[in-house]
Design an enzyme around this catalytic site. Sequence first.
Site, PDB file in Angstrom:
ATOM      1  N   ARG A 261    -125.248 -15.077  35.386  1.00 19.53           N
ATOM      2  CA  ARG A 261    -125.617 -16.498  34.249  1.00 19.53           C
ATOM      3  C   ARG A 261    -124.507 -15.704  33.703  1.00 19.53           C
ATOM      4  NH1 ARG A 261    -127.690 -19.252  37.811  1.00 19.53           N
ATOM      5  NH2 ARG A 261    -129.137 -20.497  37.497  1.00 19.53           N
ATOM      6  N   GLU A 290    -117.453 -22.677  32.595  1.00 20.25           N
ATOM      7  CA  GLU A 290    -117.162 -22.884  34.184  1.00 20.25           C
ATOM      8  C   GLU A 290    -116.547 -23.705  33.660  1.00 20.25           C
ATOM      9  OE1 GLU A 290    -120.710 -21.830  36.534  1.00 20.25           O
ATOM     10  OE2 GLU A 290    -121.026 -19.627  35.322  1.00 20.25           O
ATOM     11  N   HIS A 309    -119.075 -19.278  41.565  1.00 22.54           N
ATOM     12  CA  HIS A 309    -120.107 -19.258  40.956  1.00 22.54           C
ATOM     13  C   HIS A 309    -120.736 -19.695  42.557  1.00 22.54           C
ATOM     14  CE1 HIS A 309    -123.472 -20.691  37.700  1.00 22.54           C
ATOM     15  NE2 HIS A 309    -124.149 -20.298  39.461  1.00 22.54           N
TER      16      HIS A 309
END
Length: 356
Positions: A261, A290, A309
């Site tokens: 994370r 992000e 990701h």
Amino acid sequence: MRVLAAGDHFVAPELFVEALRDQPDLDTVEATTLTASWPTEPFGPVGSGDSVVEEASGTEEDLIAALDGVRVCLTQMAPFTARVFDARPELEMIAVCRGGPVNVDLAAADRAGVAVAQAPGRNAAAAAEFAIGLMLAALRRIPVGDAELRAGRWRGDFYAYDEAGLELDGATVGLVGYGAIGRIVARVLGAFGATVLVADPYTDTATAAADGVELVDLDDLLVRSSVVSLHARLTDETRGIIGARELDLLPHGAALVNSARGGLLDYGPLPEALRTGRLGALALDVYDVEPPPPDWPLHGAPNVVATPHLAGATRQTAHRAARIAAGEAARYLRGERLAHPANETARTVGTVGVTS
């Protein structure tokens, strides 16, 4: 019985429906579907006031409309805020096919009497494999070698001693966090011949010893590890667990990997750590913002591997996630205890005097 399969373009609604149909006595369940835009559009916070959920996709309005007459919902990222619960009091249970249901306001769910289940470990194999891949890519400069060759440049200088990479065999690798993903990473690293250190306050020495890893505190891990990989869940306790002070403890030239994370890591000190050589390599799959903005300081930085990701992105993960969620929904509908309860209401399901 009406069930909503609120999927997206990774865990599609059809996967939920198929998994439900495979459950005993649920082949006649009436399933309706809703498809969110993720991952073609990034997830983000949804809601307002005191009820904002994270990493959600879709709108409250669309979800409220789709929940008309629904008792049970299977989802990955639908935004279950207090507003949604208030609008649909007939809703009884949500099965969220991810390791942490951050897209659900759990306190609001408890107030509404809605049970919430989760799916721990659904992407453990995928995320562990990806973390190992990031380590190898960073240590052996695989992405930059590929890019240079494709650009018509033969970088034989990468074979020079000062430019050569490092092996995992014989390296000391520190894992910050030792849940389902971390344990798989440790097993693979052991096969490579690495010494594995673990920092996790929720792991005991007996478990670590049985797995062939050494349990240490975080500072000791950082001082001793030539490679550090983050695998902790993001909580108030772990937010920003690696910052400037922690980076300064690393051996000169260490590699840092974050595929867990973005909030675990303070990204501000990273450019300077790379510039001074404190970090010899950096591999990232998650970020504090992000996607990273165009002026992100690490765009174009040397010795950085960056992916969007993708650690959990395997087809097996999507099927596994749908099966786990369908299994929880089936337990709820049969009045059985849930295997993976996420809130207090869910923990009462299947207990004496409580029925679905």
